[in-house]
Design a protein around this motif. Sequence first.
Motif, PDB file in Angstrom:
ATOM      1  N   ARG A   1      73.117 -15.121  61.878  1.00 52.27           N
ATOM      2  CA  ARG A   1      71.756 -15.489  61.495  1.00 52.27           C
ATOM      3  C   ARG A   1      71.466 -15.110  60.046  1.00 52.27           C
ATOM      4  N   LYS A  21      76.607 -19.711  70.445  1.00 51.60           N
ATOM      5  CA  LYS A  21      75.808 -18.495  70.348  1.00 51.60           C
ATOM      6  C   LYS A  21      75.804 -17.978  68.916  1.00 51.60           C
ATOM      7  N   TRP A  60      70.781 -13.431  71.238  1.00 49.75           N
ATOM      8  CA  TRP A  60      71.397 -14.413  70.351  1.00 49.75           C
ATOM      9  C   TRP A  60      70.568 -15.688  70.342  1.00 49.75           C
ATOM     10  N   ASP A  85      74.840 -15.123  66.647  1.00 52.57           N
ATOM     11  CA  ASP A  85      74.446 -13.722  66.749  1.00 52.57           C
ATOM     12  C   ASP A  85      73.702 -13.285  65.488  1.00 52.57           C
ATOM     13  N   GLU A  86      73.357 -12.008  65.455  1.00 55.62           N
ATOM     14  CA  GLU A  86      72.531 -11.506  64.361  1.00 55.62           C
ATOM     15  C   GLU A  86      73.248 -11.578  63.016  1.00 55.62           C
TER      16      GLU A  86
END
Length: 357
Positions: free
Chosen positions: A229, A223, A214, A225-226
């Motif tokens: 993103r 955080k 992350w 995460d994908e």
Amino acid sequence: SVRQITAKKSAQSSGTMLMHFNMLYSIAQDPGGILVVMPTEDAVRKVSKLRVIPLLRLCDAIKPYMMGTAYDITNLTYDFTNMDIIYAWANSPSAMASFPRRKVFCDEVNKFPAMSGDEADPIALSRERMETYWNRLLILASTPTLPGGPISREYEMSDQRTYQIRCPKCHKWQTMMWGGVKWPHKVSEVSNIIDGDPLRSVHPDEIEFFQLAWYECTQCKHKIDEQERLKLIQHGMWCPKGGTLDDKGNLTGNYRQMGHRGYWWNRMVTPMGSFPRMAKEWLECQRKPFALMNFINSWLAEEWQEKVDDTEIKTSTTEAHPKFVVPDGAFVLFASCDVQSSGGDHIWYEVRAWGED
């Protein structure tokens, strides 16, 4: 007005395609002779065959300007009713010596030779082709290699824009750098996902397979995460050096307004820049200098810099060893010599033993 665009970028991040899209726009909306320069003749012919010609055939907007012989693969020229495009390669001064051009696009400039034959460097020759036009445009694109390379020098002279994303929690804008990517190191940190010895290190393949990496927000430590993103990079904004983006995305601050726009981006702001995939690649290329160099240059779009621990070298070289005896633990012998002209012609030589570590 913008006279130059410099793109310091990661590899395989659509830099070449952006040049070609600008080329299509020029044909349809802003005609003017274009010179496209690539490192070698082989690269020019491959791009011409596999990318340029298919684009010309598929773009409906430029069909009204096509001629009966719109492209000549042999001569690498593309003629239209309102302009023409010439492709050239950087290591040939004759290929560079074309007619004046209003726009020049140079791709992978860090692979250009320092000089084009006996003449000046290819970028300087490209600029000369444009001198007679007040509305000229030069585009340079490349992945960086070593400090002081062509794309790094040009980017330093620009307004140095970076692509920033906005944290979904604290709403602060930031440029994603590699230091912000995190992942678990021991199985105990992700025991709810991975079974096995809790003291075992998480394997690089597991990081990618289970999507364990992350990005940590530089402000609130959220955080990202994908999935987040992929959403955030669609709504990012460019910010020049010295500028800041407020909560509404308005650009403020003390930044330079100039005709040279510089853009820097790494793979993390592209669709293929998966955090877990990049973490896996990073871990696998440790202790492999050439693979690590490729990751720094091609994935992070940063310059590769050799790092040497002077303390370790001094310690190892100051240990007392008898002359002409290879010490225990030596892995390789390295000999060097230098011809001396002062005080009579002679040669100084030195032989050093290097250990495996």
